[in-house]
Design a protein around this motif. Structure first.
Motif, PDB file in Angstrom:
ATOM      1  N   GLY A   1     -54.915 -30.677 -22.609  1.00  0.00           N
ATOM      2  CA  GLY A   1     -55.607 -29.398 -22.444  1.00  0.00           C
ATOM      3  C   GLY A   1     -57.110 -29.551 -22.540  1.00  0.00           C
ATOM      4  N   MET A   2     -57.571 -30.437 -23.422  1.00  0.00           N
ATOM      5  CA  MET A   2     -59.012 -30.697 -23.552  1.00  0.00           C
ATOM      6  C   MET A   2     -59.560 -31.385 -22.302  1.00  0.00           C
ATOM      7  SD  MET A   2     -60.604 -29.601 -26.206  1.00  0.00           S
ATOM      8  CE  MET A   2     -62.066 -30.623 -26.168  1.00  0.00           C
ATOM      9  N   ILE A   3     -58.795 -32.308 -21.755  1.00  0.00           N
ATOM     10  CA  ILE A   3     -59.222 -33.000 -20.540  1.00  0.00           C
ATOM     11  C   ILE A   3     -59.350 -32.000 -19.393  1.00  0.00           C
ATOM     12  CG2 ILE A   3     -58.431 -34.625 -18.750  1.00  0.00           C
ATOM     13  CD1 ILE A   3     -59.632 -35.949 -21.249  1.00  0.00           C
ATOM     14  N   LEU A   4     -58.443 -31.051 -19.325  1.00  0.00           N
ATOM     15  CA  LEU A   4     -58.489 -30.059 -18.248  1.00  0.00           C
ATOM     16  C   LEU A   4     -59.604 -29.043 -18.448  1.00  0.00           C
ATOM     17  CD1 LEU A   4     -54.681 -29.330 -17.790  1.00  0.00           C
ATOM     18  CD2 LEU A   4     -56.148 -30.719 -16.311  1.00  0.00           C
ATOM     19  N   SER A   5     -59.743 -28.556 -19.675  1.00  0.00           N
ATOM     20  CA  SER A   5     -60.628 -27.413 -19.914  1.00  0.00           C
ATOM     21  C   SER A   5     -61.947 -27.755 -20.591  1.00  0.00           C
ATOM     22  CB  SER A   5     -59.909 -26.380 -20.787  1.00  0.00           C
ATOM     23  OG  SER A   5     -59.714 -26.888 -22.096  1.00  0.00           O
ATOM     24  N   PHE A   6     -61.996 -28.855 -21.317  1.00  0.00           N
ATOM     25  CA  PHE A   6     -63.163 -29.243 -22.110  1.00  0.00           C
ATOM     26  C   PHE A   6     -63.529 -28.190 -23.156  1.00  0.00           C
ATOM     27  CE2 PHE A   6     -63.626 -31.914 -18.379  1.00  0.00           C
ATOM     28  CZ  PHE A   6     -63.883 -33.138 -18.961  1.00  0.00           C
ATOM     29  N   ARG A   7     -62.568 -27.391 -23.562  1.00  0.00           N
ATOM     30  CA  ARG A   7     -62.792 -26.385 -24.604  1.00  0.00           C
ATOM     31  C   ARG A   7     -61.592 -26.387 -25.536  1.00  0.00           C
ATOM     32  NH1 ARG A   7     -64.265 -20.699 -22.384  1.00  0.00           N
ATOM     33  NH2 ARG A   7     -63.927 -20.337 -24.591  1.00  0.00           N
ATOM     34  N   SER A   8     -61.855 -26.541 -26.833  1.00  0.00           N
ATOM     35  CA  SER A   8     -60.753 -26.637 -27.789  1.00  0.00           C
ATOM     36  C   SER A   8     -59.951 -25.343 -27.876  1.00  0.00           C
ATOM     37  CB  SER A   8     -61.273 -27.039 -29.171  1.00  0.00           C
ATOM     38  OG  SER A   8     -62.178 -26.087 -29.662  1.00  0.00           O
ATOM     39  N   ASP A   9     -60.619 -24.186 -27.761  1.00  0.00           N
ATOM     40  CA  ASP A   9     -59.874 -22.932 -27.835  1.00  0.00           C
ATOM     41  C   ASP A   9     -58.960 -22.757 -26.628  1.00  0.00           C
ATOM     42  OD1 ASP A   9     -62.204 -22.624 -26.236  1.00  0.00           O
ATOM     43  OD2 ASP A   9     -62.195 -20.450 -26.513  1.00  0.00           O
ATOM     44  N   VAL A  10     -59.417 -23.177 -25.464  1.00  0.00           N
ATOM     45  CA  VAL A  10     -58.592 -23.086 -24.259  1.00  0.00           C
ATOM     46  C   VAL A  10     -57.447 -24.088 -24.343  1.00  0.00           C
ATOM     47  CG1 VAL A  10     -58.561 -23.384 -21.747  1.00  0.00           C
ATOM     48  CG2 VAL A  10     -60.487 -22.218 -22.848  1.00  0.00           C
ATOM     49  N   ALA A  11     -57.743 -25.300 -24.828  1.00  0.00           N
ATOM     50  CA  ALA A  11     -56.701 -26.315 -24.985  1.00  0.00           C
ATOM     51  C   ALA A  11     -55.607 -25.812 -25.924  1.00  0.00           C
ATOM     52  CB  ALA A  11     -57.295 -27.615 -25.507  1.00  0.00           C
ATOM     53  N   LEU A  12     -56.008 -25.191 -27.023  1.00  0.00           N
ATOM     54  CA  LEU A  12     -55.031 -24.652 -27.969  1.00  0.00           C
ATOM     55  C   LEU A  12     -54.197 -23.542 -27.326  1.00  0.00           C
ATOM     56  CD1 LEU A  12     -53.845 -24.633 -30.791  1.00  0.00           C
ATOM     57  CD2 LEU A  12     -55.678 -23.080 -31.479  1.00  0.00           C
ATOM     58  N   ALA A  13     -54.841 -22.664 -26.574  1.00  0.00           N
ATOM     59  CA  ALA A  13     -54.109 -21.588 -25.891  1.00  0.00           C
ATOM     60  C   ALA A  13     -53.125 -22.159 -24.865  1.00  0.00           C
ATOM     61  CB  ALA A  13     -55.084 -20.626 -25.212  1.00  0.00           C
ATOM     62  N   LEU A  14     -53.519 -23.220 -24.180  1.00  0.00           N
ATOM     63  CA  LEU A  14     -52.619 -23.859 -23.212  1.00  0.00           C
ATOM     64  C   LEU A  14     -51.406 -24.467 -23.915  1.00  0.00           C
ATOM     65  CD1 LEU A  14     -55.238 -25.625 -20.906  1.00  0.00           C
ATOM     66  CD2 LEU A  14     -53.676 -23.786 -20.233  1.00  0.00           C
ATOM     67  N   VAL A  15     -51.636 -25.109 -25.047  1.00  0.00           N
ATOM     68  CA  VAL A  15     -50.532 -25.703 -25.808  1.00  0.00           C
ATOM     69  C   VAL A  15     -49.592 -24.602 -26.296  1.00  0.00           C
ATOM     70  CG1 VAL A  15     -49.907 -26.969 -27.906  1.00  0.00           C
ATOM     71  CG2 VAL A  15     -51.797 -27.767 -26.471  1.00  0.00           C
ATOM     72  N   GLU A  16     -50.155 -23.521 -26.811  1.00  0.00           N
ATOM     73  CA  GLU A  16     -49.316 -22.417 -27.295  1.00  0.00           C
ATOM     74  C   GLU A  16     -48.469 -21.833 -26.163  1.00  0.00           C
ATOM     75  OE1 GLU A  16     -52.083 -19.723 -29.106  1.00  0.00           O
ATOM     76  OE2 GLU A  16     -52.295 -20.941 -30.892  1.00  0.00           O
ATOM     77  N   ALA A  17     -49.083 -21.602 -25.014  1.00  0.00           N
ATOM     78  CA  ALA A  17     -48.346 -21.048 -23.879  1.00  0.00           C
ATOM     79  C   ALA A  17     -47.261 -22.015 -23.406  1.00  0.00           C
ATOM     80  CB  ALA A  17     -49.309 -20.724 -22.732  1.00  0.00           C
ATOM     81  N   THR A  18     -47.565 -23.297 -23.437  1.00  0.00           N
ATOM     82  CA  THR A  18     -46.584 -24.315 -23.038  1.00  0.00           C
ATOM     83  C   THR A  18     -45.403 -24.325 -24.001  1.00  0.00           C
ATOM     84  OG1 THR A  18     -48.317 -25.667 -22.037  1.00  0.00           O
ATOM     85  CG2 THR A  18     -46.256 -26.785 -22.612  1.00  0.00           C
ATOM     86  N   CYS A  19     -45.686 -24.258 -25.304  1.00  0.00           N
ATOM     87  CA  CYS A  19     -44.620 -24.243 -26.309  1.00  0.00           C
ATOM     88  C   CYS A  19     -43.739 -23.009 -26.171  1.00  0.00           C
ATOM     89  CB  CYS A  19     -45.210 -24.321 -27.712  1.00  0.00           C
ATOM     90  SG  CYS A  19     -45.936 -25.924 -28.086  1.00  0.00           S
ATOM     91  N   VAL A  20     -44.355 -21.866 -25.973  1.00  0.00           N
ATOM     92  CA  VAL A  20     -43.589 -20.632 -25.791  1.00  0.00           C
ATOM     93  C   VAL A  20     -42.673 -20.769 -24.568  1.00  0.00           C
ATOM     94  CG1 VAL A  20     -43.775 -18.187 -25.153  1.00  0.00           C
ATOM     95  CG2 VAL A  20     -45.204 -19.116 -26.986  1.00  0.00           C
ATOM     96  N   HIS A  21     -43.237 -21.282 -23.478  1.00  0.00           N
ATOM     97  CA  HIS A  21     -42.460 -21.465 -22.251  1.00  0.00           C
ATOM     98  C   HIS A  21     -41.296 -22.434 -22.492  1.00  0.00           C
ATOM     99  CE1 HIS A  21     -41.989 -21.064 -17.919  1.00  0.00           C
ATOM    100  NE2 HIS A  21     -41.799 -22.374 -17.856  1.00  0.00           N
ATOM    101  N   ALA A  22     -41.555 -23.514 -23.221  1.00  0.00           N
ATOM    102  CA  ALA A  22     -40.505 -24.498 -23.508  1.00  0.00           C
ATOM    103  C   ALA A  22     -39.401 -23.889 -24.361  1.00  0.00           C
ATOM    104  CB  ALA A  22     -41.098 -25.717 -24.211  1.00  0.00           C
ATOM    105  N   LEU A  23     -39.783 -23.107 -25.364  1.00  0.00           N
ATOM    106  CA  LEU A  23     -38.770 -22.501 -26.228  1.00  0.00           C
ATOM    107  C   LEU A  23     -37.963 -21.443 -25.476  1.00  0.00           C
ATOM    108  CD1 LEU A  23     -40.811 -22.278 -29.545  1.00  0.00           C
ATOM    109  CD2 LEU A  23     -38.970 -23.893 -28.966  1.00  0.00           C
ATOM    110  N   GLU A  24     -38.616 -20.731 -24.566  1.00  0.00           N
ATOM    111  CA  GLU A  24     -37.896 -19.745 -23.755  1.00  0.00           C
ATOM    112  C   GLU A  24     -36.898 -20.410 -22.813  1.00  0.00           C
ATOM    113  OE1 GLU A  24     -41.125 -17.739 -21.814  1.00  0.00           O
ATOM    114  OE2 GLU A  24     -41.362 -16.275 -23.440  1.00  0.00           O
ATOM    115  N   HIS A  25     -37.220 -21.630 -22.393  1.00  0.00           N
ATOM    116  CA  HIS A  25     -36.367 -22.342 -21.445  1.00  0.00           C
ATOM    117  C   HIS A  25     -35.587 -23.480 -22.093  1.00  0.00           C
ATOM    118  CE1 HIS A  25     -39.202 -20.227 -18.843  1.00  0.00           C
ATOM    119  NE2 HIS A  25     -38.226 -20.236 -17.962  1.00  0.00           N
ATOM    120  N   ALA A  26     -35.472 -23.473 -23.404  1.00  0.00           N
ATOM    121  CA  ALA A  26     -34.798 -24.553 -24.130  1.00  0.00           C
ATOM    122  C   ALA A  26     -33.387 -24.827 -23.611  1.00  0.00           C
ATOM    123  CB  ALA A  26     -34.780 -24.252 -25.627  1.00  0.00           C
ATOM    124  N   PRO A  27     -32.576 -23.806 -23.335  1.00  0.00           N
ATOM    125  CA  PRO A  27     -31.228 -24.105 -22.837  1.00  0.00           C
ATOM    126  C   PRO A  27     -31.241 -24.919 -21.533  1.00  0.00           C
ATOM    127  CG  PRO A  27     -31.354 -21.823 -23.532  1.00  0.00           C
ATOM    128  CD  PRO A  27     -32.743 -22.373 -23.569  1.00  0.00           C
TER     129      PRO A  27
END
Length: 161
Positions: free
Chosen positions: A22-48
């Protein structure tokens, strides 16, 4: 993956790697964190759907990248500003390590000079000097970018003597 618990465990092991991407893509730690959070939520929603998948990390990186691309497309209303930001970013990333670190901490992370000095374990005068030198290097690289025949390639900045 055998079950949802294993997916959660593997997901937690990938957080640092996802944040770095996320940092490589955005160069911003807050954006990188938001990307990780959104990715985790998406993964948990699609866990099955992920049960039985052999490369969860690849799926997670792909998902994070897709989320980033969607956000970039949505905020692409002011593309001229984005092009300018990318040009500045290329010049900043071309700075020597010690200058780039000081610029990142002071101007991106919005740390005070004493905080930057503490993180880099250098005197405040060194931070001030590095930031001043970085501004000069960035100004010089901006002048080069305006020169006729300049190609859109990363600008290499020599270390000051």
């Amino acid at each position: 993956m055998t079950d949802e618990r294993e997916i959660r465990a593997d997901l937690s092991q990938c957080l640092g790697r996802l944040w770095r991407f996320g940092m490589i893509l955005s160069f911003r730690s807050d954006v990188a964190l938001a990307l990780v959070e959104a990715t985790c939520v998406h993964a948990l929603e699609h866990a099955p759907l992920l049960i039985g998948s052999s490369r969860l990390d690849c799926w997670l990186f792909s998902t994070l990248h897709s989320i980033w691309q969607t956000k970039v497309t949505i905020r692409d209303e002011n593309s001229e500003m984005r092009v300018m930001d990318n040009a500045v970013l290329r010049r900043v990333t071309a700075l020597p390590d010690e200058y780039r670190a000081a610029v990142f901490l002071a101007y991106v992370e919005d740390m005070s000079y004493p905080e930057v000095a503490e993180v880099l374990v250098v005197p405040i005068s060194t931070v001030i000097s590095r930031l001043a030198a970085a501004r000069v290097m960035l100004a010089e690289s901006a002048d080069i970018a305006k020169a006729p025949g300049f190609a859109e390639t990363p600008i290499l900045v020599d270390r000051p003597a």
